[in-house]
Design a protein around this motif. Sequence first.
Motif, short mmCIF file in Angstrom:
data_model
loop_
_atom_site.label_atom_id
_atom_site.label_comp_id
_atom_site.label_asym_id
_atom_site.label_seq_id
_atom_site.Cartn_x
_atom_site.Cartn_y
_atom_site.Cartn_z
N GLY A 208 0.81 -1.22 0.00
CA GLY A 208 0.00 0.00 0.00
C GLY A 208 0.84 1.26 0.00
O GLY A 208 0.51 2.24 -0.68
N ARG B 73 0.46 3.93 -2.95
CA ARG B 73 0.07 5.32 -2.68
C ARG B 73 1.09 6.29 -3.22
O ARG B 73 0.74 7.33 -3.76
CB ARG B 73 -0.06 5.56 -1.18
CG ARG B 73 -1.36 5.47 -0.59
CD ARG B 73 -2.19 6.52 -0.14
NE ARG B 73 -1.91 7.86 0.04
CZ ARG B 73 -1.99 8.48 1.22
NH1 ARG B 73 -2.26 7.79 2.31
NH2 ARG B 73 -1.79 9.78 1.31
N THR C 203 -3.88 0.21 -0.40
CA THR C 203 -3.63 1.64 -0.13
C THR C 203 -4.39 2.09 1.11
O THR C 203 -3.96 3.04 1.79
CB THR C 203 -4.05 2.53 -1.32
OG1 THR C 203 -5.47 2.38 -1.55
CG2 THR C 203 -3.27 2.20 -2.56
N TRP D 237 -5.21 10.77 -4.50
CA TRP D 237 -5.81 9.59 -3.88
C TRP D 237 -6.69 10.05 -2.74
O TRP D 237 -6.31 10.91 -1.94
CB TRP D 237 -4.69 8.67 -3.35
CG TRP D 237 -5.17 7.45 -2.63
CD1 TRP D 237 -5.56 6.28 -3.18
CD2 TRP D 237 -5.27 7.27 -1.22
NE1 TRP D 237 -5.92 5.37 -2.22
CE2 TRP D 237 -5.75 5.97 -0.99
CE3 TRP D 237 -5.02 8.09 -0.11
CZ2 TRP D 237 -5.98 5.45 0.29
CZ3 TRP D 237 -5.25 7.59 1.16
CH2 TRP D 237 -5.73 6.27 1.35
#
Lengths: 127, 499
Positions: A64, A68, A122, A74
């Motif tokens: 994750g 990211r 993420t 995001w």
Amino acid sequence: MTVASNTSLPRRSVIVGALTGAIAIVTGLALYEAPRFFAPRYAPTPFDDLLALLPDRDSAIRIGSVARAGQKSWNANETASRLRSRLRSKTLATALADDLRTNGTVEVGGWILPETLAQLCTLTTKS
Amino acid sequence: MRAFLDARSVPSGTVVDTDLAVIGGGPAGISLALALANARFKVLLLESGGMAFDGATQGLYAGEETGVRYLPLEASRLRYLGGSSNHWGGWCRPLTALDFEARSWLAYSGWPFPRAEIEPYFARAQSLVEAGPFIYDKTQKWAAALGAPIALGAGGVSTTFFQFSKQRDNILPTHFGERYAEDLKRVPNLSVMLHANVTGLRLSHDARSVDHLDVRTLTGKSFAVKPRYSVVATGGIETPRLLLASNDVMKSGIGNGHDLVGRFFADHPIPGNTAILVLFNGVLPSYYQTPQNAYGAWFRAALTPEEAFQRSRNVLCSLATIEAEVQLDSLGMAAVTETTAALGIEAANMRAFTLGCGMELAPDPDRRVALTGQRDALGMPRLKLDMRISDGDFAGYRATLSELGRQILAARTGMLRILHSTREQWLSVMDWGNHHMGTTRMDTDPRRGVVDANSRVHGVENLYIAGSSVFPTYGASNPTLNLLALTLRLADHLKWAIK
């Protein structure tokens, strides 16, 4: 006439036996509960329902953080909302297989992964 | 048996008459000479070097390289009988049918004939390189005895096969000079002259034909060869050099009326460590990593994009080979652990391997060789190579790798990591195949090609070119087998054309 003294257990044997049994029970309980006691504890998140689907949280955290870092914009809530919608009527394994079948893959640190799995990972970065 | 002639013993001023002069004693020149054995005309094969490496002769190849880092021009070729077959790796694979097509997504693509035109010549070409029976993609059946191929599942990438040249009684590939020297001596209508450097093709005044060849030796001899026909077979770098340098009548160089000679140079990029391939069950048949032998053929598997995938995704061909076993880093372990657990795949025995590859480049007219003002020991102008590779070339191969990653995971067989994403990263692992192609490309239209469909130089009635310099596109297959098939086709044409 009293009961012959050689038919009863000596007091010392009873005490030793009881102590041994107690130690065994305590040891057994400790071994049974140890994984839960020593397991990493993760701070609760609003996405725990999704994160519970991940088989290995530590691996997911590793993935994750890289996933990211590779995304310009995001949003955790939007990501979670999309995932809940996608996983409402199917298992994680089915969702991943669907991703692979329909070219729904992404690169995470170069690794070709199903998009659903990468997005799920993420969420581990948002505490 | 006729001994080889030595140009150093020819008196200066001599004029040597012949019917057909073949310039260059590499695989193309030697194969052409052998194929014309017993033709009704005389053949003279002229080779710059001798029977072994010589530093002074090799130094004639020196030049300059600019642009993307490339091998020194004198390092990637060998200038003695047998040419670059004296150091090749023996990899053989025929070009595919798609390689010959005009592809809508690829500018300058399209050969003047389909693959079917040279298919009849592949078996003899295979025999010349001593690569065993011509099986290639039928190898899968034969290879099954050594282990089932990797289960790639449905998708755009599949397993294909190379075969390997192995000179008889030798572990090395066929060195054409060493292998065929005695055969050349037995050809009654053939003379082979060593140490003969052709420094100029001299056209007639009307520029419609080659009148004679200037030949010089490093010992100072200078004489002429007067052929009725000539074939230049000096390779993808030296062939355009000779045409450009022969500019006494056509000032831009022979065949260069449309500024094409020397342009569209290509090689096969062979970057190392392009990806990591994980196999969940850890089983890798040996023929993916090293050549294996079955029924007299040495073969090795590679991974290639299927024709349908190339068409749908507008990518070019590539051939990925499985190389060394590696250990995964922490991200790799996390990726494999999480993904296999989520999909319910057993991966306790997983193993990981690096991938190498050979890529097809898109034709680029600005990737070229051109003359410089420097001259070599024979007075010929030297060359400069401007080497280029586009971001699109890398992007196409990445798309193929990405599909392989999707496909192999969908098949529950493995996973893939692409190791490079930026141009700088790709260039840092760049190597080249030493496959020199494209500089006198083939097209029926003289505005788009230097030679026609019979490899005859447009506008010059008695001059032909043999070798990979005529390739208009390059495929991902190593060129030797294919240039030999083309050369054998040229031999059949010459038997008809030379009266």
